[in-house]
Enzyme design. Sequence first.
Site, PDB file in Angstrom:
ATOM      1  N   ARG A 246     -36.291   3.038  -2.240  1.00  0.00           N
ATOM      2  CA  ARG A 246     -35.406   4.118  -1.812  1.00  0.00           C
ATOM      3  C   ARG A 246     -34.258   4.241  -2.810  1.00  0.00           C
ATOM      4  O   ARG A 246     -33.517   3.286  -3.025  1.00  0.00           O
ATOM      5  CB  ARG A 246     -34.853   3.826  -0.414  1.00  0.00           C
TER       6      ARG A 246
ATOM      7  N   HIS B 145     -25.840  10.481  -1.400  1.00  0.00           N
ATOM      8  CA  HIS B 145     -25.286   9.152  -1.122  1.00  0.00           C
ATOM      9  C   HIS B 145     -23.845   9.111  -1.656  1.00  0.00           C
ATOM     10  O   HIS B 145     -23.527   8.321  -2.547  1.00  0.00           O
ATOM     11  CB  HIS B 145     -26.162   8.073  -1.769  1.00  0.00           C
TER      12      HIS B 145
ATOM     13  N   GLU C  36     -25.392   7.530   5.381  1.00  0.00           N
ATOM     14  CA  GLU C  36     -24.153   7.142   6.061  1.00  0.00           C
ATOM     15  C   GLU C  36     -23.076   8.229   6.025  1.00  0.00           C
ATOM     16  O   GLU C  36     -21.993   8.029   5.465  1.00  0.00           O
ATOM     17  CB  GLU C  36     -23.619   5.840   5.472  1.00  0.00           C
TER      18      GLU C  36
ATOM     19  N   ASN D 113     -29.165   1.930   8.608  1.00  0.00           N
ATOM     20  CA  ASN D 113     -28.548   0.908   7.773  1.00  0.00           C
ATOM     21  C   ASN D 113     -27.820  -0.073   8.688  1.00  0.00           C
ATOM     22  O   ASN D 113     -26.861   0.309   9.361  1.00  0.00           O
ATOM     23  CB  ASN D 113     -27.550   1.540   6.799  1.00  0.00           C
TER      24      ASN D 113
ATOM     25  N   TYR E 287     -26.119  -4.045   9.064  1.00  0.00           N
ATOM     26  CA  TYR E 287     -25.644  -5.278   8.458  1.00  0.00           C
ATOM     27  C   TYR E 287     -25.079  -6.229   9.503  1.00  0.00           C
ATOM     28  O   TYR E 287     -25.457  -7.381   9.579  1.00  0.00           O
ATOM     29  CB  TYR E 287     -24.574  -4.967   7.404  1.00  0.00           C
TER      30      TYR E 287
ATOM     31  N   GLU F  47     -31.464   0.044   5.104  1.00  0.00           N
ATOM     32  CA  GLU F  47     -30.619  -0.933   4.418  1.00  0.00           C
ATOM     33  C   GLU F  47     -30.418  -2.129   5.328  1.00  0.00           C
ATOM     34  O   GLU F  47     -30.179  -1.974   6.527  1.00  0.00           O
ATOM     35  CB  GLU F  47     -29.230  -0.377   4.048  1.00  0.00           C
TER      36      GLU F  47
END
Length: 460
Positions: free
Chosen positions: A82, A126, A171, A308, A310, A365
């Site tokens: 990606r 992005h 995002e 995404n 984390y 992500e």
Amino acid sequence: MKFPNNFVWGAASAAYQIEGASFEDGKGLSIWDVHTNDTHPDPITGISNIKNNDNGNIACDHYHRYREDVALMKKIGIKAYRFSLSWTRIIPDGQGAVNQKGIDFYNNLIDELLAAGIEPYITLFHWDFPQKLQEIGGWSHPDMPRIFADYVQVAVEAFSDRVKYWMTLNEPQCHIIVGHVDGKCAPKLRVSPKEAFYLIHSILKAHGLGVQRIRQYAKQNVQVGIAPNPSAFYPYSDNPDDQLAAQEKAFTADSRNLWATTWWLDPLLLGHYPEDGIEAYGSDFPQEINNPEDLAIINQSLDFLGCNFYTGACVRADNKGMPVIVDPKIGYDRTAFKWEVTPRILQYMPIFLYNRYHLPILITENGLSLSDWVSLDGKVHDPNRIDYMQRYLRELKKAIDRGVPVLGYLTWSIMDNFEWNDGYGERFGLIHVDYGTQKRTIKDSGYWYNKIIESNGKSL
């Protein structure tokens, strides 16, 4: 722990973070080119824009070294890559004339990936918004959604004969909130809550028009999605009450919080803004954006929901069943970025999101920053990255076992890169980059990931 036979194993990157060549071959300026090359201290905070006055002018020099980088991806064994397109490399002013050298670069990259057996996944935006468009108002300009869609059309006409997988935005929450409300990142605006909603509406409408152009001009059957970063929550225990409380918290907008996932995904996938959020913001929510014509444009049919993830927050149910955030334990496990390690979000957030939006999930992500360096033996030993990925992937498999259609996992990131305002101080990659020499070294985690891919997760 074998994953589904069609599960996609890959990695991700972003144009500004790796490409470099910021002023070469006709590329125009983006807001990040301007932001990173402005070394004057911020008048409010007194802090420079980027740590150490770093910038992305060279970054990983991927623009010139993409063949080497694709060869390393093939060596690791990734099946999908990606990457994002630099809007101003393709259309230098953001609208108008197309830069053929930019088209050529991405054509060459796509062909190199396909020759290596790697599926390209394109993200259209992005964060590197064209500076020329920012100067006429940016996302507040009434024509910006259409201008974005024109750019999307150029990209789709150029690349969709070979690229099947498309994402409109990465995002948008971070881009709008951190860049336009908090004023910490490009373009460093500090707008009011009401002005923020106009920007949110504009970028969501751009997504909708972009999806329409992809569907209209694609040269083959394509898969279309978006890659937001939903606010992540997981239950304190597997008790049903805690699970329900965490799911409720994941989709609550009843405080004045623009990060609430429903501000961003309910309009896209359900066709309306969250009622509890509208009530919480009161007169700061502009009712004119809540119109059926625009919402019909925003609410386009998607093939998958990119996510995404984390770190996240732990939630338990109180004695009335209401969600309560549980504070991290003292001395909690954390990455070099000081983000809490919370692998259970990769089990529960796909479940929560699928329950609400009924779309297949693609992890676009997931990863962590560590203090990596090349050891005296010439290798990069990063056991904590291996441990982190193993923990998160095991949780993701539990979501699959519970019936969630998870399409794949794209780790962040394929290589160390420019980490926005933190410059080159954070290393997220499977490949170590010496920024002085541009020497690449596959880390232990890259070789470990190769084994995971070869076994389709069985060796986890």
